[in-house]
Design a protein around this motif. Structure first.
Motif, PDB file in Angstrom:
ATOM      1  N   GLY A   1     -38.272  11.730 -34.503  1.00  0.00           N
ATOM      2  CA  GLY A   1     -37.538  12.590 -35.439  1.00  0.00           C
ATOM      3  C   GLY A   1     -36.036  12.388 -35.367  1.00  0.00           C
ATOM      4  O   GLY A   1     -35.290  13.012 -36.128  1.00  0.00           O
ATOM      5  N   GLY A   2     -35.586  11.517 -34.447  1.00  0.00           N
ATOM      6  CA  GLY A   2     -34.148  11.297 -34.254  1.00  0.00           C
ATOM      7  C   GLY A   2     -33.526  10.480 -35.373  1.00  0.00           C
ATOM      8  O   GLY A   2     -34.215   9.744 -36.082  1.00  0.00           O
ATOM      9  N   ARG A   3     -32.210  10.629 -35.515  1.00  0.00           N
ATOM     10  CA  ARG A   3     -31.466   9.904 -36.563  1.00  0.00           C
ATOM     11  C   ARG A   3     -30.317   9.125 -35.948  1.00  0.00           C
ATOM     12  O   ARG A   3     -29.550   9.660 -35.151  1.00  0.00           O
ATOM     13  CB  ARG A   3     -30.868  10.901 -37.560  1.00  0.00           C
ATOM     14  N   LEU A   4     -30.216   7.867 -36.364  1.00  0.00           N
ATOM     15  CA  LEU A   4     -29.106   7.000 -35.945  1.00  0.00           C
ATOM     16  C   LEU A   4     -28.240   6.724 -37.166  1.00  0.00           C
ATOM     17  O   LEU A   4     -28.739   6.283 -38.199  1.00  0.00           O
ATOM     18  CB  LEU A   4     -29.682   5.687 -35.391  1.00  0.00           C
ATOM     19  N   VAL A   5     -26.936   7.031 -37.060  1.00  0.00           N
ATOM     20  CA  VAL A   5     -26.005   6.769 -38.156  1.00  0.00           C
ATOM     21  C   VAL A   5     -25.047   5.690 -37.670  1.00  0.00           C
ATOM     22  O   VAL A   5     -24.344   5.885 -36.667  1.00  0.00           O
ATOM     23  CB  VAL A   5     -25.228   8.053 -38.544  1.00  0.00           C
ATOM     24  N   ILE A   6     -25.026   4.547 -38.360  1.00  0.00           N
ATOM     25  CA  ILE A   6     -24.317   3.389 -37.807  1.00  0.00           C
ATOM     26  C   ILE A   6     -23.869   2.415 -38.903  1.00  0.00           C
ATOM     27  O   ILE A   6     -24.638   2.136 -39.832  1.00  0.00           O
ATOM     28  CB  ILE A   6     -25.244   2.673 -36.766  1.00  0.00           C
ATOM     29  N   PRO A   7     -22.611   1.935 -38.808  1.00  0.00           N
ATOM     30  CA  PRO A   7     -22.186   0.876 -39.725  1.00  0.00           C
ATOM     31  C   PRO A   7     -22.742  -0.446 -39.209  1.00  0.00           C
ATOM     32  O   PRO A   7     -22.729  -0.686 -38.008  1.00  0.00           O
ATOM     33  CB  PRO A   7     -20.660   0.908 -39.614  1.00  0.00           C
ATOM     34  N   VAL A   8     -23.247  -1.290 -40.102  1.00  0.00           N
ATOM     35  CA  VAL A   8     -23.840  -2.555 -39.677  1.00  0.00           C
ATOM     36  C   VAL A   8     -23.279  -3.686 -40.529  1.00  0.00           C
ATOM     37  O   VAL A   8     -23.169  -3.556 -41.754  1.00  0.00           O
ATOM     38  CB  VAL A   8     -25.384  -2.531 -39.817  1.00  0.00           C
ATOM     39  N   GLY A   9     -22.904  -4.784 -39.858  1.00  0.00           N
ATOM     40  CA  GLY A   9     -22.450  -5.959 -40.601  1.00  0.00           C
ATOM     41  C   GLY A   9     -21.225  -6.591 -39.976  1.00  0.00           C
ATOM     42  O   GLY A   9     -20.726  -6.130 -38.938  1.00  0.00           O
ATOM     43  N   GLY A  10     -20.740  -7.642 -40.597  1.00  0.00           N
ATOM     44  CA  GLY A  10     -19.552  -8.343 -40.131  1.00  0.00           C
ATOM     45  C   GLY A  10     -18.434  -8.132 -41.128  1.00  0.00           C
ATOM     46  O   GLY A  10     -17.856  -7.057 -41.191  1.00  0.00           O
ATOM     47  N   ARG A  11     -18.143  -9.162 -41.937  1.00  0.00           N
ATOM     48  CA  ARG A  11     -17.073  -9.025 -42.935  1.00  0.00           C
ATOM     49  C   ARG A  11     -17.417  -7.973 -43.985  1.00  0.00           C
ATOM     50  O   ARG A  11     -16.548  -7.256 -44.460  1.00  0.00           O
ATOM     51  CB  ARG A  11     -16.777 -10.367 -43.582  1.00  0.00           C
ATOM     52  N   THR A  12     -18.675  -7.897 -44.368  1.00  0.00           N
ATOM     53  CA  THR A  12     -19.090  -6.759 -45.188  1.00  0.00           C
ATOM     54  C   THR A  12     -20.036  -5.904 -44.351  1.00  0.00           C
ATOM     55  O   THR A  12     -20.887  -6.423 -43.644  1.00  0.00           O
ATOM     56  CB  THR A  12     -19.810  -7.177 -46.497  1.00  0.00           C
ATOM     57  N   GLN A  13     -19.810  -4.617 -44.440  1.00  0.00           N
ATOM     58  CA  GLN A  13     -20.594  -3.675 -43.622  1.00  0.00           C
ATOM     59  C   GLN A  13     -21.154  -2.572 -44.508  1.00  0.00           C
ATOM     60  O   GLN A  13     -20.529  -2.200 -45.504  1.00  0.00           O
ATOM     61  CB  GLN A  13     -19.700  -2.999 -42.584  1.00  0.00           C
ATOM     62  N   HIS A  14     -22.300  -2.049 -44.100  1.00  0.00           N
ATOM     63  CA  HIS A  14     -22.857  -0.883 -44.779  1.00  0.00           C
ATOM     64  C   HIS A  14     -23.239   0.178 -43.762  1.00  0.00           C
ATOM     65  O   HIS A  14     -23.737  -0.133 -42.687  1.00  0.00           O
ATOM     66  CB  HIS A  14     -24.083  -1.269 -45.614  1.00  0.00           C
ATOM     67  N   LEU A  15     -22.977   1.417 -44.141  1.00  0.00           N
ATOM     68  CA  LEU A  15     -23.389   2.533 -43.308  1.00  0.00           C
ATOM     69  C   LEU A  15     -24.900   2.693 -43.461  1.00  0.00           C
ATOM     70  O   LEU A  15     -25.403   2.700 -44.586  1.00  0.00           O
ATOM     71  CB  LEU A  15     -22.657   3.793 -43.775  1.00  0.00           C
ATOM     72  N   GLN A  16     -25.610   2.764 -42.346  1.00  0.00           N
ATOM     73  CA  GLN A  16     -27.062   2.913 -42.385  1.00  0.00           C
ATOM     74  C   GLN A  16     -27.488   4.176 -41.636  1.00  0.00           C
ATOM     75  O   GLN A  16     -26.833   4.574 -40.674  1.00  0.00           O
ATOM     76  CB  GLN A  16     -27.749   1.705 -41.722  1.00  0.00           C
TER      77      GLN A  16
END
Ligand code: SAH
Length: 210
Positions: free
Chosen positions: A167-182
């Motif tokens: 049930g846990g949630r991980l909020v994290i930006p992912v990527g290199g030159r372009t990144q997306h919040l996941q």
């Protein structure tokens, strides 16, 4: 500095940008962001921008702090939260007022040494800070029902997924030159990932520094 008025203006801006969680807005309207900056930068504390905190790192833009916090809490309250990248400690302080217990790790010791007295000054007693490499999470304190990363890996570290409670949630930006919040949720059927929006964070770097 008339910081209460300027903070109210900042919260108005956050509302206009789509932040809806009233708890998050309330906490951001009372948390003194200027305490998390050097004197030379403090006059810019309530601008909605990222600001330098030294060591090539930045205090995150208020919008992004609000957005990530809102995403973390979207499914209901969180008891124990791991934060990767304490930095100035501002996001840490916001989280500490919204969840039961915050564990936060920072790889640059000098930043952590400055963040620590700020927690004391604001009487936030439900925060534990540690100088360590956040790519490894904080296994002894997990599993966590929330994990929030203020630095972007190219790929989500396995350890962070492993330390997410059901049930846990991980909020994290992912990527290199372009990144997306996941947002990654641990559901009975497995990890479910939602891609939220394009962002720009400092990289998540392995190892630690003085
Ligand atoms: N929320 C903070 C953001 C600081 S910037 C603030 O608003 O002040 C992101 C931070 O992540 C930097 O301080 C950087 O040193 C830290 N960081 C990067 N890689 C890390 C890692 N592997 N472990 C822990 N912290 C890391």
């Amino acid at each position: 500095m008339t910081s209460r008025r300027t903070r109210e203006r900042l919260v108005q801006r956050l509302r206009e940008q789509g932040i809806r969680d009233q708890q998050v807005l309330d906490v951001m309207s009372t948390t003194p962001r200027h305490l998390f900056l050097d004197e030379a930068m403090a006059h810019r504390a309530y601008e909605d921008t990222a600001l330098p905190i030294g060591y090539q790192q930045t205090l995150s833009q208020p919008y992004i702090v609000a957005r990530m916090t809102e995403l973390l809490l979207a499914d209901g309250p969180r008891a124990n939260v791991l934060e990767i990248g304490t930095g100035s400690g501002y996001q840490t302080a916001v989280l500490a007022q919204l969840v039961d217990q915050v564990y936060s790790v920072e790889r640059i010791k000098a930043l952590l040494d400055r963040a620590r007295p700020r927690m004391r000054q604001l009487k936030l007693r439900n925060v534990q800070l540690r100088h360590s490499d956040g790519t490894l999470g904080w296994a002894d304190k997990g599993p966590f029902d929330g994990i929030l990363s203020a630095a972007a890996p190219e790929e989500i570290p396995r350890e962070l997924l492993a330390q997410l409670a059901p049930g846990g949630r991980l909020v994290i930006p992912v990527g290199g030159r372009t990144q997306h919040l996941q947002v990654v949720c641990r559901r009975p059927e497995g990890f479910v990932t939602e891609i939220v929006e394009a962002v720009r964070f400092v990289p998540l770097r392995p190892g630690t520094e003085r």
